[in-house]
Scaffold this active site. Structure first.
Site, mmCIF file in Angstrom:
data_model
loop_
_atom_site.group_PDB
_atom_site.id
_atom_site.type_symbol
_atom_site.label_atom_id
_atom_site.label_comp_id
_atom_site.label_asym_id
_atom_site.label_seq_id
_atom_site.Cartn_x
_atom_site.Cartn_y
_atom_site.Cartn_z
ATOM 1 N N LYS A 258 0.820 -1.240 0.000
ATOM 2 C CA LYS A 258 0.000 0.000 0.000
ATOM 3 C C LYS A 258 0.836 1.264 0.000
ATOM 4 C CE LYS A 258 -0.207 -1.774 4.176
ATOM 5 N NZ LYS A 258 -0.849 -2.606 5.155
ATOM 6 N N VAL B 231 -5.334 -3.165 0.967
ATOM 7 C CA VAL B 231 -6.303 -2.360 1.731
ATOM 8 C C VAL B 231 -7.244 -3.251 2.542
ATOM 9 C CG1 VAL B 231 -8.011 -0.508 1.579
ATOM 10 C CG2 VAL B 231 -6.254 -0.683 -0.170
ATOM 11 N N GLY C 270 -6.970 -5.982 4.554
ATOM 12 C CA GLY C 270 -6.875 -7.441 4.700
ATOM 13 C C GLY C 270 -7.907 -8.188 3.879
ATOM 14 N N ASP D 108 -0.095 4.133 7.814
ATOM 15 C CA ASP D 108 -0.688 2.973 7.129
ATOM 16 C C ASP D 108 -2.144 3.271 6.748
ATOM 17 O OD1 ASP D 108 -0.566 -0.230 6.761
ATOM 18 O OD2 ASP D 108 -2.463 0.320 7.679
ATOM 19 N N LYS E 146 -3.952 3.695 2.931
ATOM 20 C CA LYS E 146 -5.174 2.982 2.524
ATOM 21 C C LYS E 146 -6.261 3.970 2.113
ATOM 22 C CE LYS E 146 -4.247 -0.958 5.528
ATOM 23 N NZ LYS E 146 -4.319 -1.345 6.934
ATOM 24 N N GLY F 293 -3.250 -9.179 9.435
ATOM 25 C CA GLY F 293 -2.781 -10.530 9.749
ATOM 26 C C GLY F 293 -2.456 -11.291 8.472
HETATM 27 N N1 HSE Z 1 -0.637 -3.248 9.678
HETATM 28 C C1 HSE Z 1 -1.861 -3.302 8.957
HETATM 29 C C2 HSE Z 1 -3.005 -3.113 9.908
HETATM 30 C C3 HSE Z 1 -1.946 -4.618 8.241
HETATM 31 O O1 HSE Z 1 -2.788 -3.234 11.098
HETATM 32 O O2 HSE Z 1 -4.116 -2.848 9.484
HETATM 33 C C4 HSE Z 1 -3.020 -4.700 7.221
HETATM 34 O O3 HSE Z 1 -2.853 -3.791 6.194
#
Ligand code: HSE
Length: 306
Positions: free
Chosen positions: A74, A101, A103, A169, A173, A270
């Site tokens: 991402k 994006v 999981g 993060d 996304k 995960g």
């Molecule tokens: N580190 C990210 C989160 C992983 O905790 O959402 C999934 O993209």
């Protein structure tokens, strides 16, 4: 299901001797990227290596070699998605990125394939599983550092967990979701963000005492062509839908004039949740009907031709 048999030919790793939870068959692992790029029997490559370089160079070389791509990266997409989209277009190869994006939650597929272009005007959601896990555990009395250590040991956090707690993060996304929802060029630099790194157990308890829960919320809106994207820490009333999202789960609400609202929820972080999305994209490409997700990052075409 696809009418095609997928065979794993090679897997690129840094360290051949690292202990693994599955026994790789002899000859499967390689430390030499060229063995994948130059193997004509490889038509499809999944990138889950992360990082900006050499990943971008590898992806470009794979496209030039005629490979179709699936990526979970991402940060790379949110920073350099438009130029990667252009490279994919030149190579006439698809790139899909559901795994980048949220999981296992099929929000990229929903925006690119289940809804017509320009149908969505607003996206609101919890898009980082680690922060949500941490905030949930802090409600149970843990300190941030201990809750984050748990999120890391459970495999939810990024390799650098600073990307999670700083909101970077989630911002990546949201940039991707805004770009594909609105058909506009939105990159990481366009996203205002706050993180959770300064939240204390006392803040969480004070919110609870006031009937609220702290949640890291991403919001993107297209108001008459003005795009605003942000990630903020919010104190939500306990009864709000997003306040009830707990642990590593994600929940995204899409709003549009024609359809009202639509919500997607599920495990957002995960290894196995991410792998679910990678495999689904590999299968979609193998079936031969898959749209390329990156075309929506390139030029904002459908906004130019409403
Ligand atoms: N580190 C990210 C989160 C992983 O905790 O959402 C999934 O993209």
């Amino acid at each position: 299901v696809t009418g095609v048999r997928l065979r794993v030919r090679r897997a690129l790793v840094r360290d051949l001797s690292k202990p693994r939870s599955f026994p790789p068959r002899p000859g499967l692992l390689t430390t030499d990227f060229a063995e994948i790029r130059d193997d004509p029997s490889v038509s499809l490559v999944a990138d889950v290596m992360g990082g900006l370089l050499p990943t971008e160079r590898y992806l470009r070389e794979l496209l030039a070699a005629g490979k179709k791509l699936v990526t979970a990266n991402k940060q790379l997409l949110a920073l350099h998605g438009p130029r990667l989209a252009e490279a994919a277009e030149v190579a006439r190869q698809p790139i899909r990125f559901e795994a980048a994006v949220c999981g296992a939650v099929p929000v990229v597929r929903t925006l690119c394939e289940a809804l017509p272009p320009a149908a969505v005007g607003r996206v609101v959601g919890i898009v980082n599983g680690s922060c949500n896990y941490v905030l949930t555990r802090m409600e149970e009395g843990l300190e941030l550092a201990d809750a984050l250590a748990e999120a890391q040991s459970l495999g939810y956090a990024e390799a650098d967990p600073g990307e999670d707690v700083s909101g970077a993060d989630a911002a990546a996304k949201m940039a991707l979701l805004a770009a594909i929802a609105f058909g506009r060029r939105v990159t990481l630099e366009d996203v205002e963000r706050t993180g959770i790194e300064h939240v204390t157990r006392r803040d969480v308890a004070a919110a609870r005492a006031a009937g609220k829960r702290l949640r890291l919320v991403g919001k993107a809106a297209d108001v008459d062509g003005e795009i605003a994207v942000r990630v903020t820490l919010e104190a939500l009333p306990e009864e709000a839908a997003l306040a009830r999202v707990s642990g590593p789960r994600n929940e995204i609400h899409l709003y549009g004039g024609a359809f009202g609202s639509l919500a997607l929820a599920g495990l957002g972080a995960g290894g196995s949740a991410t792998a679910t999305a990678v495999v689904a994209d590999l299968m979609a490409i193998a079936a031969g009907t898959a749209v390329s997700h990156v075309t929506r990052l390139a030029l904002g075409r459908f906004q130019d031709h409403p």
